[in-house]
Design a protein around this motif. Sequence first.
Motif, PDB file in Angstrom:
ATOM      1  N   ASP A   1      29.238  65.131   3.793  1.00  0.00           N
ATOM      2  CA  ASP A   1      28.810  64.941   2.408  1.00  0.00           C
ATOM      3  C   ASP A   1      28.568  63.461   2.124  1.00  0.00           C
ATOM      4  O   ASP A   1      27.430  63.018   2.157  1.00  0.00           O
ATOM      5  N   VAL A   2      29.631  62.675   1.866  1.00  0.00           N
ATOM      6  CA  VAL A   2      29.477  61.259   1.544  1.00  0.00           C
ATOM      7  C   VAL A   2      30.670  60.483   2.116  1.00  0.00           C
ATOM      8  O   VAL A   2      31.667  61.065   2.548  1.00  0.00           O
ATOM      9  N   LEU A   3      30.537  59.173   2.094  1.00  0.00           N
ATOM     10  CA  LEU A   3      31.641  58.265   2.419  1.00  0.00           C
ATOM     11  C   LEU A   3      32.279  57.780   1.127  1.00  0.00           C
ATOM     12  O   LEU A   3      31.580  57.516   0.136  1.00  0.00           O
ATOM     13  N   ARG A   4      33.610  57.651   1.142  1.00  0.00           N
ATOM     14  CA  ARG A   4      34.298  57.105  -0.030  1.00  0.00           C
ATOM     15  C   ARG A   4      35.518  56.318   0.453  1.00  0.00           C
ATOM     16  O   ARG A   4      35.916  56.398   1.624  1.00  0.00           O
ATOM     17  N   GLU A   5      36.100  55.568  -0.469  1.00  0.00           N
ATOM     18  CA  GLU A   5      37.263  54.759  -0.119  1.00  0.00           C
ATOM     19  C   GLU A   5      38.473  55.644   0.163  1.00  0.00           C
ATOM     20  O   GLU A   5      38.645  56.695  -0.423  1.00  0.00           O
ATOM     21  N   TYR A   6      39.287  55.166   1.074  1.00  0.00           N
ATOM     22  CA  TYR A   6      40.504  55.877   1.457  1.00  0.00           C
ATOM     23  C   TYR A   6      41.521  55.789   0.322  1.00  0.00           C
ATOM     24  O   TYR A   6      41.709  54.744  -0.304  1.00  0.00           O
ATOM     25  N   VAL A   7      42.166  56.929   0.022  1.00  0.00           N
ATOM     26  CA  VAL A   7      43.255  56.963  -0.940  1.00  0.00           C
ATOM     27  C   VAL A   7      44.452  57.606  -0.254  1.00  0.00           C
ATOM     28  O   VAL A   7      44.317  58.343   0.735  1.00  0.00           O
ATOM     29  N   ILE A   8      45.620  57.311  -0.789  1.00  0.00           N
ATOM     30  CA  ILE A   8      46.851  57.830  -0.183  1.00  0.00           C
ATOM     31  C   ILE A   8      46.831  59.359  -0.237  1.00  0.00           C
ATOM     32  O   ILE A   8      46.561  59.959  -1.279  1.00  0.00           O
ATOM     33  N   GLY A   9      47.096  59.960   0.896  1.00  0.00           N
ATOM     34  CA  GLY A   9      47.074  61.407   1.009  1.00  0.00           C
ATOM     35  C   GLY A   9      45.908  61.929   1.811  1.00  0.00           C
ATOM     36  O   GLY A   9      45.922  63.078   2.258  1.00  0.00           O
ATOM     37  N   ASP A  10      44.883  61.071   2.048  1.00  0.00           N
ATOM     38  CA  ASP A  10      43.760  61.492   2.871  1.00  0.00           C
ATOM     39  C   ASP A  10      44.187  61.631   4.329  1.00  0.00           C
ATOM     40  O   ASP A  10      45.077  60.909   4.809  1.00  0.00           O
ATOM     41  N   ASP A  11      43.549  62.549   5.027  1.00  0.00           N
ATOM     42  CA  ASP A  11      43.809  62.738   6.450  1.00  0.00           C
ATOM     43  C   ASP A  11      43.267  61.526   7.213  1.00  0.00           C
ATOM     44  O   ASP A  11      42.087  61.160   7.082  1.00  0.00           O
ATOM     45  N   VAL A  12      44.115  60.893   7.996  1.00  0.00           N
ATOM     46  CA  VAL A  12      43.691  59.690   8.724  1.00  0.00           C
ATOM     47  C   VAL A  12      42.612  60.029   9.744  1.00  0.00           C
ATOM     48  O   VAL A  12      41.850  59.139  10.173  1.00  0.00           O
ATOM     49  N   ARG A  13      42.544  61.298  10.162  1.00  0.00           N
ATOM     50  CA  ARG A  13      41.511  61.678  11.125  1.00  0.00           C
ATOM     51  C   ARG A  13      40.128  61.649  10.520  1.00  0.00           C
ATOM     52  O   ARG A  13      39.124  61.668  11.243  1.00  0.00           O
ATOM     53  N   SER A  14      40.034  61.601   9.184  1.00  0.00           N
ATOM     54  CA  SER A  14      38.725  61.550   8.540  1.00  0.00           C
ATOM     55  C   SER A  14      38.244  60.119   8.313  1.00  0.00           C
ATOM     56  O   SER A  14      37.163  59.920   7.754  1.00  0.00           O
ATOM     57  N   ILE A  15      39.012  59.121   8.746  1.00  0.00           N
ATOM     58  CA  ILE A  15      38.592  57.717   8.584  1.00  0.00           C
ATOM     59  C   ILE A  15      37.402  57.436   9.498  1.00  0.00           C
ATOM     60  O   ILE A  15      37.416  57.770  10.679  1.00  0.00           O
ATOM     61  N   ASP A  16      36.369  56.842   8.930  1.00  0.00           N
ATOM     62  CA  ASP A  16      35.202  56.399   9.710  1.00  0.00           C
ATOM     63  C   ASP A  16      35.388  54.915  10.006  1.00  0.00           C
ATOM     64  O   ASP A  16      35.173  54.054   9.157  1.00  0.00           O
ATOM     65  N   TRP A  17      35.822  54.602  11.268  1.00  0.00           N
ATOM     66  CA  TRP A  17      36.183  53.223  11.596  1.00  0.00           C
ATOM     67  C   TRP A  17      34.968  52.309  11.621  1.00  0.00           C
ATOM     68  O   TRP A  17      35.057  51.145  11.222  1.00  0.00           O
ATOM     69  N   ARG A  18      33.834  52.792  12.067  1.00  0.00           N
ATOM     70  CA  ARG A  18      32.640  51.943  12.077  1.00  0.00           C
ATOM     71  C   ARG A  18      32.200  51.602  10.670  1.00  0.00           C
ATOM     72  O   ARG A  18      31.878  50.443  10.368  1.00  0.00           O
ATOM     73  N   ALA A  19      32.196  52.607   9.796  1.00  0.00           N
ATOM     74  CA  ALA A  19      31.823  52.336   8.411  1.00  0.00           C
ATOM     75  C   ALA A  19      32.854  51.438   7.733  1.00  0.00           C
ATOM     76  O   ALA A  19      32.508  50.588   6.903  1.00  0.00           O
ATOM     77  N   SER A  20      34.144  51.591   8.102  1.00  0.00           N
ATOM     78  CA  SER A  20      35.176  50.723   7.527  1.00  0.00           C
ATOM     79  C   SER A  20      34.950  49.277   7.929  1.00  0.00           C
ATOM     80  O   SER A  20      35.150  48.346   7.114  1.00  0.00           O
ATOM     81  N   ALA A  21      34.541  49.074   9.194  1.00  0.00           N
ATOM     82  CA  ALA A  21      34.281  47.710   9.641  1.00  0.00           C
ATOM     83  C   ALA A  21      33.108  47.099   8.898  1.00  0.00           C
ATOM     84  O   ALA A  21      33.119  45.900   8.563  1.00  0.00           O
ATOM     85  N   ARG A  22      32.085  47.912   8.625  1.00  0.00           N
ATOM     86  CA  ARG A  22      30.914  47.371   7.923  1.00  0.00           C
ATOM     87  C   ARG A  22      31.230  47.050   6.469  1.00  0.00           C
ATOM     88  O   ARG A  22      30.710  46.101   5.903  1.00  0.00           O
ATOM     89  N   HIS A  23      32.120  47.830   5.848  1.00  0.00           N
ATOM     90  CA  HIS A  23      32.408  47.639   4.433  1.00  0.00           C
ATOM     91  C   HIS A  23      33.637  46.769   4.186  1.00  0.00           C
ATOM     92  O   HIS A  23      33.994  46.509   3.031  1.00  0.00           O
ATOM     93  N   ASN A  24      34.298  46.335   5.264  1.00  0.00           N
ATOM     94  CA  ASN A  24      35.518  45.551   5.117  1.00  0.00           C
ATOM     95  C   ASN A  24      36.555  46.285   4.269  1.00  0.00           C
ATOM     96  O   ASN A  24      37.305  45.694   3.487  1.00  0.00           O
ATOM     97  N   ASP A  25      36.575  47.588   4.378  1.00  0.00           N
ATOM     98  CA  ASP A  25      37.530  48.418   3.657  1.00  0.00           C
ATOM     99  C   ASP A  25      37.658  49.739   4.414  1.00  0.00           C
ATOM    100  O   ASP A  25      36.792  50.091   5.215  1.00  0.00           O
ATOM    101  N   VAL A  26      38.771  50.431   4.158  1.00  0.00           N
ATOM    102  CA  VAL A  26      38.975  51.711   4.843  1.00  0.00           C
ATOM    103  C   VAL A  26      38.228  52.791   4.066  1.00  0.00           C
ATOM    104  O   VAL A  26      38.489  53.011   2.873  1.00  0.00           O
ATOM    105  N   VAL A  27      37.286  53.453   4.741  1.00  0.00           N
ATOM    106  CA  VAL A  27      36.509  54.525   4.113  1.00  0.00           C
ATOM    107  C   VAL A  27      36.683  55.791   4.938  1.00  0.00           C
ATOM    108  O   VAL A  27      36.949  55.744   6.153  1.00  0.00           O
ATOM    109  N   VAL A  28      36.559  56.894   4.277  1.00  0.00           N
ATOM    110  CA  VAL A  28      36.721  58.188   4.937  1.00  0.00           C
ATOM    111  C   VAL A  28      35.460  59.022   4.717  1.00  0.00           C
ATOM    112  O   VAL A  28      34.719  58.825   3.741  1.00  0.00           O
ATOM    113  N   ARG A  29      35.271  59.936   5.637  1.00  0.00           N
ATOM    114  CA  ARG A  29      34.181  60.899   5.486  1.00  0.00           C
ATOM    115  C   ARG A  29      34.667  62.120   4.696  1.00  0.00           C
ATOM    116  O   ARG A  29      35.789  62.568   4.883  1.00  0.00           O
ATOM    117  N   THR A  30      33.794  62.627   3.831  1.00  0.00           N
ATOM    118  CA  THR A  30      34.093  63.867   3.104  1.00  0.00           C
ATOM    119  C   THR A  30      33.103  64.938   3.550  1.00  0.00           C
ATOM    120  O   THR A  30      31.976  64.642   3.947  1.00  0.00           O
TER     121      THR A  30
END
Length: 437
Positions: free
Chosen positions: A196-225
């Motif tokens: 669906d979309v990428l959004r910022e990581y919030v407490i309670g999100d599954d760590v397996r849904s973290i997109d590390w490449r996108a996090s590196a580009r945004h300088n923030d932890v983002v997850v895939r939905t």
Amino acid sequence: MVTRRFAALLAVGIPLPALLPAPWLSVAGVLVLAVLVAAADFALAGALARISLHREGDRTVWLGGTATVSLAVLNTGSRLLRLQLRDSWVPSAGASPARHDLRLAPAERSVVATTLTPVRHGDRAAVRVTLRSYGPLGVAYRQRRRGWNDRITPAWSLRVLPRFPSRRILPEKLARMRVIDGSVVARGRGHGTEFDVLREYVIGDDVRSIDWRASARHNDVVVRTWRPERDRRLVCVLDTGRTSAVRLGDAPRLDAAIDAALLLAVLAARADDRVDLLALDSTVRTRVEGGGHRTKVGRLIEAMAALEASPAETDFSLLARDLLRRDRKRSLVVIFTALEPAPMIEGLLPLLPALAARHKVVVAGVRDPAVSRLSQVTVATAADVHAAAAAQRVLTERDRIRDVLARFGATVVDTGPESFASHVADVYLLLKATGRL
């Protein structure tokens, strides 16, 4: 032609000469006078050839509602017209009033309204407008032949849409579907979901849904939905054979199936799934393809409105050829039919393994509430015991058919007409939530 007034004129006039010296001559004179009066009245009646008719009004109505169709009558002649108009429709259209009395001056136009309260869905046509032109005394009238009345009658047909009582539970089902969409997104990726979309990581999100490449580009932890897949295919199959004509309460089994199919189609359209319709018995009665989006649900409703039960046996091989020969994409196939042993064993069961291997199959049958009530009779008379035993045997055979269908890979819905549409919709929502469409 003469009216009842002519007969009343004779009834009053003939007894009077009996008091005179030559009664028979006097009776003959009264008869001649009455005939002359009727002839003069007939001659003064306006000609029907100078009348123009035009219809306007409702074209569609839901079963149980009322529609209004207007008939405009224009006098294009040069004489006053005293008309009696009969607007005939097929009996199931529930037309009223049947007759209208009009008085039209030259070049005058009058509009009469007919209220229609149909008792069956489908096309309800206007049959004939019959006109009578009366003389000023009302003793005689002009009326043309039936063929002439047929030619001047404006053609009109009212499309009566099938009853949709499950519409009242539609908001509840839509709310559940929105909850399912949200829960799938929060839960993360699963079978039957798409990115669906990428959004910022919030407490309670599954760590397996973290997109590390996108996090590196945004300088923030983002997850895939993720969300449930869209544009899936749903095929509603309506059995219009002899078993669909069985009445369950006040309506035939086919009406309950149409109601459930309408609810299912609206839900699937709101979920951006594609909905197809196939109605068959000994032949394919209707096929609607590509009716997936909300703007195309109307095509399904129009097609269902024209469906009627047929006395023929249903040929399910037509369904197998339609789905196995032409379709390669996996679909959800919902078959609305009767869970009766003979049609199932001879028709659907031999084809079910091939269908279930290619598609997800749901077989939905409406249970007769009268049979369920008979099976629970407690009065200990001989007739009641026999009726309860027969009803229990019917229910046992349905249970056996349901178990066989389940072993062949089909999901079975078997419930009464009051909750049938809701249960079918719940099965769709469950399959949507678990990604098994």
